[in-house]
Design an enzyme around this catalytic site. Structure first.
Site, PDB file in Angstrom:
ATOM      1  CB  SER A  61      -0.960   0.010   1.193  1.00 11.43           C
ATOM      2  OG  SER A  61      -0.253   0.228   2.390  1.00 11.43           O
ATOM      3  CE  LYS A 100      -2.486   2.487   4.938  1.00 11.06           C
ATOM      4  NZ  LYS A 100      -2.393   1.659   3.782  1.00 11.06           N
TER       5      LYS A 100
END
Length: 191
Positions: A61, A100
């Protein structure tokens, strides 16, 4: 237990005493080395437990910045997220921690133009050289939105597959969910 000096000749006595002193000094040096090694091990353990940590990246991701299998060095003392930082946090109770990128922090407004694939913070379009495709994947969060104080808006660099603050299951994590900030990356993953 000390060795008895049995020599009667003064030179032999001196030699025996010298050997005993040498043996005591070797023993003392050995103990000092063991102490230093144990102290170093305790210091390394404390630093790795409370200051920094090594964490393997799982998933893509954050590709191309982080790849599956890379090893990240994180600063655990980090508790104040800033836009652009890559953070390691637990999205929810009992969930696995994830990496993230912080896009906005408390008090900032985030808007995403999904047709153009651009992200705006406080009305300014972000320059995002770290992503390979624009932000065109929309989930169930409505924009524009204001980040509440003490929270952060995060996105994965691989916007096509990342489950991040665009989705209500991740939402905007509390700053208290932070487990660290990436400060160094060991490239080990498959590209």
């Amino acid at each position: 237990m000390a060795t008895q000096i049995t020599a009667t000749n003064p030179n032999a006595m001196r030699e025996q005493i010298k050997k005993q002193l040498d043996a005591l000094q070797r023993k003392k040096r050995r103990r000092r080395k063991i102490f230093v090694l144990l102290l170093a091990a305790v210091i390394v353990w404390l630093v790795m437990t409370y200051v920094v940590g090594l964490v393997f990246v799982s998933g893509n991701s954050m590709y191309p910045t982080l790849s599956d299998g890379d090893l990240a060095l994180i600063l655990r003392l980090y508790k104040t997220p800033q836009a652009g930082d890559i953070v390691f946090f637990r999205p929810g109770e009992g969930e696995a921690p994830v990496f993230k990128r912080v896009i906005a922090t408390g008090g900032q407004t985030v808007d995403i133009n999904f047709r153009r694939g651009t992200v705006l913070v406080d009305g300014e379009q972000l320059d995002e050289p770290y992503i390979s495709t624009g932000t065109k994947q929309k989930y169930d969060v409505e924009f524009p939105l204001e980040v509440p104080p003490g929270q952060m808006f995060v996105l994965g660099d691989n916007r096509e597959i990342s489950l991040d603050s665009r989705h209500s299951s991740v939402g905007m994590p509390d700053d208290s969910a932070l487990m660290g900030k990436v400060i160094f990356l060991f490239r080990m993953g498959v590209k």
